[in-house]
Design an enzyme around this catalytic site. Structure first.
Site, mmCIF file in Angstrom:
data_model
loop_
_atom_site.group_PDB
_atom_site.id
_atom_site.type_symbol
_atom_site.label_atom_id
_atom_site.label_comp_id
_atom_site.label_asym_id
_atom_site.label_seq_id
_atom_site.Cartn_x
_atom_site.Cartn_y
_atom_site.Cartn_z
ATOM 1 N N GLY A 45 0.844 -1.188 0.000
ATOM 2 C CA GLY A 45 0.000 0.000 0.000
ATOM 3 C C GLY A 45 0.876 1.233 0.000
ATOM 4 N N GLN A 50 3.198 9.936 1.244
ATOM 5 C CA GLN A 50 4.487 9.220 1.309
ATOM 6 C C GLN A 50 5.391 9.557 0.127
ATOM 7 O OE1 GLN A 50 2.449 5.216 2.122
ATOM 8 N NE2 GLN A 50 4.371 4.998 3.236
ATOM 9 N N CYS A 107 6.231 -0.245 7.220
ATOM 10 C CA CYS A 107 5.846 0.945 6.466
ATOM 11 C C CYS A 107 7.027 1.369 5.603
ATOM 12 C CB CYS A 107 5.471 2.056 7.444
ATOM 13 S SG CYS A 107 4.984 3.578 6.635
ATOM 14 N N LEU A 108 6.748 1.686 4.341
ATOM 15 C CA LEU A 108 7.824 2.122 3.446
ATOM 16 C C LEU A 108 8.430 3.442 3.921
ATOM 17 C CD1 LEU A 108 6.239 1.254 -0.021
ATOM 18 C CD2 LEU A 108 7.880 -0.091 1.292
ATOM 19 N N HIS A 149 -4.126 1.384 7.811
ATOM 20 C CA HIS A 149 -2.755 1.916 7.880
ATOM 21 C C HIS A 149 -2.597 3.090 6.902
ATOM 22 C CE1 HIS A 149 1.816 1.171 7.934
ATOM 23 N NE2 HIS A 149 1.647 1.978 6.894
ATOM 24 N N GLU A 150 -3.121 2.916 5.681
ATOM 25 C CA GLU A 150 -2.960 3.951 4.652
ATOM 26 C C GLU A 150 -3.818 5.181 4.949
ATOM 27 O OE1 GLU A 150 -0.478 3.575 2.799
ATOM 28 O OE2 GLU A 150 -0.214 1.432 3.138
ATOM 29 N N HIS A 153 -2.115 7.483 7.172
ATOM 30 C CA HIS A 153 -1.144 8.360 6.500
ATOM 31 C C HIS A 153 -1.808 9.665 6.047
ATOM 32 C CE1 HIS A 153 2.622 6.194 6.244
ATOM 33 N NE2 HIS A 153 2.041 5.102 5.788
HETATM 34 ZN ZN ZN Z 1 2.896 3.262 5.819
#
Ligand code: ZN
Length: 191
Positions: A45, A50, A107-108, A149-150, A153
């Protein structure tokens, strides 16, 4: 085009992202690039903040795949299978949630860190699809975890904010002091 993924403590990750009023060609192109970036980073995701765009846009693809890239349907729930992925959504909003589940998240934007987070088991959400039409999603499983989670963000929140205060502060100060020095844990999915 592969985009640069911002990492904590970048201030853009802390901003509340803006709603999309119209799904333009430019936004669709951004979504394409975000998908390409997500796959290249082996993520499941990615939220627009991000990649430095403070707008309410998410791309997701949580489908488990074997080494040949074939989707492993048996590892997906019935609700997950009913949703076509990859998923590109604008202005997602959770309208109902049920139950609790715990999952080891990554998480990226917080690379190499993986921690167990508790979230809702089942979520119902509305959003706009890539054509700008309102859609309704009901899911559980990994897709529900990733969606929550997204959406975090988009509200300037990271999974490391959802840990105990002691653990959260320990991770944040470690990153601020030493950067990302931990070894890659290749097996866990990240968003
Ligand atoms: Zn993340």
């Amino acid at each position: 085009m592969i985009l640069k993924v911002l990492t904590f403590p970048d201030p853009i990750l802390r901003k509340r992202a803006q709603k999309v009023t119209e799904v333009t060609a430019k936004l669709r192109r951004l979504a394409e690039n975000m998908l390409e970036t997500m796959y290249a980073s082996r993520g499941i995701g990615l939220a627009a903040p991000q990649v430095g765009e403070s707008i309410r846009l998410l791309v997701l693809d949580t489908r488990p795949k074997d080494e040949n890239g074939q989707v492993i349907l048996e590892e997906m729930t019935e609700l997950e299978r009913a949703i076509v992925q990859p998923l590109v959504i604008f202005n997602p909003q959770i309208i109902k949630s049920e139950g609790k589940t715990s999952f080891e998240e990554g998480c990226l934007s917080v690379p190499t860190y993986f921690e167990t987070v508790t979230r809702s088991l089942l979520v119902e959400a509305k959003a706009l699809n890539i054509e700008g039409k309102e859609i309704h999603l009901v899911t559980d499983g990994l897709l529900a975890v990733c969606l929550q989670h997204e959406i975090d963000h988009l509200d300037g929140k990271l999974f490391i904010d959802r840990l105990s205060l002691v653990k959260s502060n320990r991770i944040k100060s470690k990153i601020k002091k030493f950067g990302y020095t931990q070894e890659e844990a290749e097996s866990s999915p990240a968003g």
